[in-house]
Design a protein around this motif. Structure first.
Motif, mmCIF file in Angstrom:
data_model
loop_
_atom_site.group_PDB
_atom_site.id
_atom_site.type_symbol
_atom_site.label_atom_id
_atom_site.label_comp_id
_atom_site.label_asym_id
_atom_site.label_seq_id
_atom_site.Cartn_x
_atom_site.Cartn_y
_atom_site.Cartn_z
ATOM 1 N N MET A 1 -53.825 -113.437 26.864
ATOM 2 C CA MET A 1 -53.686 -114.885 26.930
ATOM 3 C C MET A 1 -53.188 -115.258 28.316
ATOM 4 N N SER A 2 -53.920 -116.072 28.980
ATOM 5 C CA SER A 2 -53.584 -116.464 30.343
ATOM 6 C C SER A 2 -53.165 -117.931 30.374
ATOM 7 N N ILE A 3 -52.108 -118.215 31.118
ATOM 8 C CA ILE A 3 -51.626 -119.596 31.264
ATOM 9 C C ILE A 3 -52.443 -120.270 32.356
ATOM 10 N N THR A 4 -53.000 -121.405 32.027
ATOM 11 C CA THR A 4 -53.840 -122.114 32.996
ATOM 12 C C THR A 4 -53.026 -123.104 33.807
ATOM 13 N N ARG A 5 -53.619 -123.518 34.892
ATOM 14 C CA ARG A 5 -53.005 -124.519 35.764
ATOM 15 C C ARG A 5 -52.781 -125.818 35.001
ATOM 16 N N ASP A 6 -53.723 -126.188 34.135
ATOM 17 C CA ASP A 6 -53.601 -127.421 33.352
ATOM 18 C C ASP A 6 -52.425 -127.341 32.374
ATOM 19 N N VAL B 1 -49.700 -125.590 32.862
ATOM 20 C CA VAL B 1 -48.490 -125.728 33.676
ATOM 21 C C VAL B 1 -48.272 -127.194 34.039
ATOM 22 N N ALA B 2 -49.344 -127.902 34.365
ATOM 23 C CA ALA B 2 -49.226 -129.328 34.678
ATOM 24 C C ALA B 2 -48.733 -130.099 33.462
ATOM 25 N N HIS B 3 -49.211 -129.737 32.285
ATOM 26 C CA HIS B 3 -48.763 -130.387 31.055
ATOM 27 C C HIS B 3 -47.270 -130.132 30.814
ATOM 28 N N LEU B 4 -46.849 -128.880 30.989
ATOM 29 C CA LEU B 4 -45.433 -128.547 30.840
ATOM 30 C C LEU B 4 -44.575 -129.297 31.859
ATOM 31 N N ALA B 5 -45.081 -129.429 33.076
ATOM 32 C CA ALA B 5 -44.345 -130.159 34.113
ATOM 33 C C ALA B 5 -44.185 -131.621 33.717
ATOM 34 N N ARG B 6 -45.247 -132.212 33.172
ATOM 35 C CA ARG B 6 -45.154 -133.620 32.736
ATOM 36 C C ARG B 6 -44.139 -133.761 31.603
ATOM 37 N N LEU B 7 -44.171 -132.834 30.640
ATOM 38 C CA LEU B 7 -43.216 -132.889 29.539
ATOM 39 C C LEU B 7 -41.778 -132.729 30.038
ATOM 40 N N SER B 8 -41.612 -131.939 31.087
ATOM 41 C CA SER B 8 -40.284 -131.703 31.660
ATOM 42 C C SER B 8 -39.909 -132.751 32.695
ATOM 43 N N ARG B 9 -40.805 -133.667 32.918
ATOM 44 C CA ARG B 9 -40.611 -134.724 33.925
ATOM 45 C C ARG B 9 -40.383 -134.147 35.316
ATOM 46 N N LEU B 10 -41.194 -133.135 35.642
ATOM 47 C CA LEU B 10 -41.159 -132.524 36.965
ATOM 48 C C LEU B 10 -42.391 -132.958 37.733
ATOM 49 N N ALA B 11 -42.200 -133.387 38.947
ATOM 50 C CA ALA B 11 -43.321 -133.764 39.807
ATOM 51 C C ALA B 11 -43.691 -132.546 40.644
ATOM 52 N N ASP C 1 -50.636 -124.319 41.463
ATOM 53 C CA ASP C 1 -51.421 -123.104 41.694
ATOM 54 C C ASP C 1 -50.519 -121.883 41.852
ATOM 55 N N HIS C 2 -49.351 -122.077 42.438
ATOM 56 C CA HIS C 2 -48.417 -120.983 42.671
ATOM 57 C C HIS C 2 -47.677 -120.595 41.383
ATOM 58 N N LEU C 3 -47.310 -121.592 40.570
ATOM 59 C CA LEU C 3 -46.497 -121.338 39.389
ATOM 60 C C LEU C 3 -47.291 -120.806 38.191
ATOM 61 N N ALA C 4 -48.556 -121.154 38.093
ATOM 62 C CA ALA C 4 -49.358 -120.724 36.935
ATOM 63 C C ALA C 4 -49.371 -119.199 36.782
ATOM 64 N N PRO C 5 -49.684 -118.433 37.836
ATOM 65 C CA PRO C 5 -49.667 -116.969 37.659
ATOM 66 C C PRO C 5 -48.264 -116.421 37.394
ATOM 67 N N GLN C 6 -47.248 -117.033 37.997
ATOM 68 C CA GLN C 6 -45.881 -116.568 37.769
ATOM 69 C C GLN C 6 -45.469 -116.783 36.312
ATOM 70 N N LEU C 7 -45.781 -117.959 35.781
ATOM 71 C CA LEU C 7 -45.449 -118.243 34.388
ATOM 72 C C LEU C 7 -46.211 -117.304 33.452
ATOM 73 N N ASP C 8 -47.420 -116.992 33.801
ATOM 74 C CA ASP C 8 -48.217 -116.058 33.008
ATOM 75 C C ASP C 8 -47.565 -114.672 32.993
ATOM 76 N N GLN C 9 -47.042 -114.227 34.140
ATOM 77 C CA GLN C 9 -46.361 -112.934 34.208
ATOM 78 C C GLN C 9 -45.086 -112.943 33.369
ATOM 79 N N ILE C 10 -44.353 -114.046 33.409
ATOM 80 C CA ILE C 10 -43.111 -114.150 32.637
ATOM 81 C C ILE C 10 -43.411 -114.064 31.145
ATOM 82 N N ILE C 11 -44.416 -114.791 30.705
ATOM 83 C CA ILE C 11 -44.771 -114.782 29.280
ATOM 84 C C ILE C 11 -45.269 -113.407 28.858
ATOM 85 N N SER C 12 -45.996 -112.720 29.731
ATOM 86 C CA SER C 12 -46.452 -111.361 29.422
ATOM 87 C C SER C 12 -45.273 -110.409 29.294
#
Length: 98
Positions: free
Chosen positions: A1-6, A8-18, A25-36
């Motif tokens: 299961m791979s975390i997509t850029r979209d 991450v953008a959705h999570l950022a909106r929910l967290s109210r992060l701009a 693009d930088h955070l999507a692969p990092q978040l995917d590694q963390i979840i793995s």
């Protein structure tokens, strides 16, 4: 299961992060590694191991609460620069209202 850029953008909106496009693009692969990594930890065989809240046993390092003699008002106020009515006297910081 791979975390997509979209995602991450959705999570950022929910967290109210701009986040900028570059950050997404930088955070999507990092978040995917963390979840793995978390998924690998969850796969550890833990049968027969009781759940714990701490890695080590808890020990109270505080002394017993035992009554002890208190200072008299005179002793407590002996080092005060100014005393008034058995209280510390300090400069007024608020003006009295008329």
């Amino acid at each position: 299961m791979s975390i997509t850029r979209d995602e991450v953008a959705h999570l950022a909106r929910l967290s109210r992060l701009a986040l900028s496009d570059e950050e997404l693009d930088h955070l999507a692969p990092q978040l995917d590694q963390i979840i793995s990594a978390v998924a690998q930890v969850q796969e550890v065989a833990a049968e027969g191991i009781p759940p714990t809240s701490h890695a080590t046993g808890l020990t109270n390092v505080f002394r017993d609460d035992e009554p002890a003699p208190c200072l008299t008002p005179e002793q407590a106020l002996s080092g005060a620069p100014e005393v008034e009515l058995q209280r510390f006297k300090v400069p007024r910081i608020l003006a009295e209202e008329p």
